[in-house]
Scaffold this motif. Structure first.
Motif, mmCIF file in Angstrom:
data_model
loop_
_atom_site.group_PDB
_atom_site.id
_atom_site.type_symbol
_atom_site.label_atom_id
_atom_site.label_comp_id
_atom_site.label_asym_id
_atom_site.label_seq_id
_atom_site.Cartn_x
_atom_site.Cartn_y
_atom_site.Cartn_z
ATOM 1 N N ALA A 1 -7.048 -58.634 -72.573
ATOM 2 C CA ALA A 1 -7.933 -59.656 -73.140
ATOM 3 C C ALA A 1 -9.061 -58.974 -73.893
ATOM 4 O O ALA A 1 -9.341 -57.806 -73.666
ATOM 5 N N ARG A 2 -9.676 -59.724 -74.784
ATOM 6 C CA ARG A 2 -10.834 -59.231 -75.530
ATOM 7 C C ARG A 2 -11.931 -60.287 -75.482
ATOM 8 O O ARG A 2 -11.663 -61.475 -75.625
ATOM 9 N N LEU A 3 -13.142 -59.820 -75.295
ATOM 10 C CA LEU A 3 -14.312 -60.678 -75.402
ATOM 11 C C LEU A 3 -14.971 -60.300 -76.720
ATOM 12 O O LEU A 3 -15.332 -59.145 -76.926
ATOM 13 N N VAL A 4 -15.083 -61.250 -77.612
ATOM 14 C CA VAL A 4 -15.668 -60.988 -78.934
ATOM 15 C C VAL A 4 -16.727 -62.036 -79.219
ATOM 16 O O VAL A 4 -16.625 -63.174 -78.774
ATOM 17 N N PRO A 5 -17.764 -61.669 -79.975
ATOM 18 C CA PRO A 5 -18.796 -62.652 -80.318
ATOM 19 C C PRO A 5 -18.194 -63.805 -81.109
ATOM 20 O O PRO A 5 -17.287 -63.610 -81.920
#
Length: 76
Positions: free
Chosen positions: A36-40
């Protein structure tokens, strides 16, 4: 991009969200693989949201239909 293991992400979720809010991207990994990726979040204008429609104007019917006479409604 910063990478953190799932267990670390669970323990420090609030801190990761603060980093993302500050503009950083975070990859969450399990056994060395990104899951998973957390991106703004990027704000999107209405014009950008509808751009795919306007790029293909020949495929869109922008002509209003002819006015039709309304059908009578039965009285109750």
């Amino acid at each position: 991009m910063r990478q953190v293991q799932v267990t670390e992400a669970k323990a420090a979720f609030s801190g990761l969200l603060a980093a993302v809010e500050a503009g950083e991207s975070v990859a969450i990994t399990r056994r060395g693989r990104v899951i998973a990726r957390l991106v703004p979040d990027a704000a999107t204008s209405a014009a950008e949201a509808f751009r795919p429609f306007w790029d293909n104007l020949e495929e869109i019917d922008l002509v209003a239909p002819d006015a039709e006479t309304p059908e009578p409604v039965a009285a109750l």
